[in-house]
Scaffold this active site. Structure first.
Site: not given
Ligand code: NOJ
Length: 600
Positions: A136, A59, A292, A63, A67
């Protein structure tokens, strides 16, 4: 070239090719030399990926929330780890119902994390240090605070109506769909404004986007191009197998009863959309993409990652991290622990899945998992160093791209909260409410969460022994693990035997030795319940990896291909053993990890 130079060059080449070069000289060869000539090389196969949960890294403004400027201030630390790629969990504008996995603006930065110019500076700083940045991509759902959803819920005629999945209430209740985070477990939420239900596989504030609508796909592809044009090096793709849906929403087909995840992961147009994504965005840049792989099995994995599919490059499976839970209960660990033989079978099966085609990934922890050390090793003071370094040896000696979670390089462990008020994660909080409503056993649930809750892996990074572990000068958003006074970067930095320095050593070791990256993997002595042993082979190079997964001393007699060798040369060992060792049985100390080759 002068005659003299030419002669010197020829002599050096001759010496090298005749193997007359002194051994030390050979060892000095750079990693790059040793990789030359290997077919199908890709940077993302050779990379070590370091995952940062930005909320908890550093941080900069007091806060209590990590970040981008905080990360920027620690780039030299990240560089010192030797990692090639950083994957940041979502940094986009979000009301943070699921810590950024609920995006309200895909091209904006989350206020708590900073601004776009902070992002640009961060990307520049990473690239200047030769580190790639992967973001992501959360595209199965958005936040309900995204303008698309705000419009969509306004009227049935709104141009954004079809950006989401709606079920008009006059048709009766839709066929049940399960939600991961809903307090009632249902993925349909009634919305009075238009007398319709909307779909949300995750929280109520995370409505699923309607990928069957080409306009949605175009929005996502153009957003991806926006980030690629900025220079981002790839995306990790959140629950990407869930994007395509049968919009008639039938009753769950019989073969999926009890297995809704694999239904979600096999939508009718999934691969068509991934091919479009590849064509419209990914293929235009030298970037990496990792799915994923929720709901993906060895049988379906190739459809995502094989080069000739023109979809994605990598995926990470859930078989490993799913091991050891009691069936039918929410993330309750089996008190008997996990079976090492089952563990070996999973990682061996996934290795063989990609033996000929495709490429794997490997991880033991991330922001959805408890800490690697607590879950797979032993976080008691006596064994934390040995078991962390043993697990690191495993991750960095397998044939797959390793994803290493921030803090695991320090041996950070589960915080084990006692009360529900300590938790911040929607998953734990909503499951608690659900169990409470149903009159379930809350004490049992909370006890289980001490091992399995996601917040265990999200506590602030431990920089030093000052207040709040040097993470923030304010009130941290999630409690700091009290072990920060001894488990922290400053304490480990100068200790040559620390977990941190072992991680750095192992990263360099992998980088310099293609046998660890590209060599074939063979499981040895499968039924041994204490030791995980395997060989890695590339050309004439054949190495053995032996990992003691227990707190007891173990004896291991190498079988084929190392059987009967007189001498071993130890290349890496987490107890510091090095060089020539006698052959025969190996005595392994608690959680000892050894990589060796045979001296003929
Ligand atoms: C997978 C993510 O890794 C997780 O952290 C998230 O809660 C769910 N998908 C929903 O996006």
């Amino acid at each position: 070239m002068s005659i003299r130079l030419l002669a010197a060059f020829c002599l050096a080449t001759l010496l090298a090719s005749c193997k007359l070069m002194p051994k030390e000289k050979e060892e000095e060869k750079t990693g790059e030399d040793k990789f030359a000539g290997i077919p199908n090389r890709k940077w993302w196969k050779e990379a070590v990926v370091y995952q940062i949960y930005p909320r908890s890294f550093k941080d900069s403004d007091g806060d209590g929330v990590g970040d981008l400027k905080g990360i920027l201030s620690k780039l030299d630390y990240i560089k010192s780890l030797g990692v090639d790629v950083v994957w940041l969990n979502p940094i986009f504008a979000s009301p943070n119902n699921d810590n950024g996995y609920d995006i309200s603006d895909y091209e904006g930065i989350m206020k708590e994390f900073g601004s776009m110019s902070d992002f640009d500076a961060l990307l520049k700083g990473m690239h200047a240090r030769g580190i790639k940045l992967v973001l992501d991509l959360v595209a199965n759902h958005s936040s309900d605070e995204h303008n698309w959803f705000k419009q969509s819920r306004m009227s049935r005629e709104n141009p954004y109506r079809n950006y989401y999945h709606w079920w008009p209430a006059e048709r009766g209740k839709p066929a049940p769909r399960f939600s991961f985070f809903d307090v009632e477990g249902s993925a349909w939420k009634y919305d009075a404004a238009t007398n319709a239900y909307y779909l949300h596989y995750f929280g109520r504030k995370q409505p699923d986007l309607n990928w069957e609508n080409p306009a949605v796909r175009n929005e996502i592809f153009s957003m991806m191009n926006f980030w690629f044009k900025k220079g981002v090096d790839g995306f990790r793709m959140d629950v990407i197998p869930f994007i395509s849906k049968d919009t008639s929403f039938p009753l769950l087909p019989a073969q999926y009863h009890g297995n809704f995840v694999s239904y979600y992961a096999n939508g009718p147009h999934l691969h068509e959309y991934l091919r479009d994504m590849n064509k419209e965005a990914l293929s235009k840049y030298d970037v990496m993409s990792v799915a994923e792989g929720i709901g993906v099995t060895p049988a379906t994995a190739h459809d995502f990652v094989d080069a000739d599919r023109n979809e994605l490059q990598l995926l990470y499976h859930f078989d490993g991290v799913g091991l050891g839970y009691l069936p039918g209960q929410f993330k309750q660990m089996d008190p008997k622990g996990y079976s090492l033989v089952a563990f070996k079978d999973i990682y061996s099966r996934w290795d063989s899945t990609f033996e000929q085609k495709g490429w794997g990934t490997i991880y033991l922890g991330n922001h959805d998992q408890p800490r690697m050390l607590t879950r797979w090793g032993n976080d008691s003071p006596a064994y934390r160093v040995a078991s962390s370094t043993m697990l690191t040896t495993f991750l960095l000696s397998m044939r797959a791209t390793p994803y290493y979670y921030f803090g695991d390089e320090l041996g950070m462990s589960n915080i084990r909260f006692d009360t529900i008020s300590d938790y911040r994660d929607i998953e734990t909080l909503n499951m608690y409410q659900k169990i409470k409503k149903e009159g379930g056993d809350l004490a049992y649930f909370l006890n289980g969460q001490k091992i399995s809750a996601r917040d265990n892996g999200r506590t602030p990074f431990q920089w030093d022994s000052s207040q709040n572990a040097g993470f923030t000068s304010g009130q941290p958003w999630l409690r700091v693990n009290p072990n920060y006074t001894t488990v922290n970067v400053a304490a480990e930095e100068n200790d040559p035997h620390s977990i941190l320095n072992y991680f750095r050593k192992m990263v360099q070791f992998r980088r310099k030795n293609p046998v660890l990256v590209y060599g074939t993997y063979q499981l040895l002595d499968r039924d041994n319940r204490a030791i995980y042993a395997y060989s890695r082979t590339l050309g004439n190079e054949q190495w053995g990896v032996v990992l003691n997964f227990t707190s007891a001393v173990q004896y291991y007699t190498p079988g084929s291909p190392f059987k009967g060798s007189d001498k071993r040369f130890v290349l890496m060992d987490n107890y510091g053993i090095e060089g020539d060792q006698p052959g025969g049985s190996i005595t392994l100390k608690p959680y000892e990890a050894m990589i060796f080759k045979v001296v003929k």
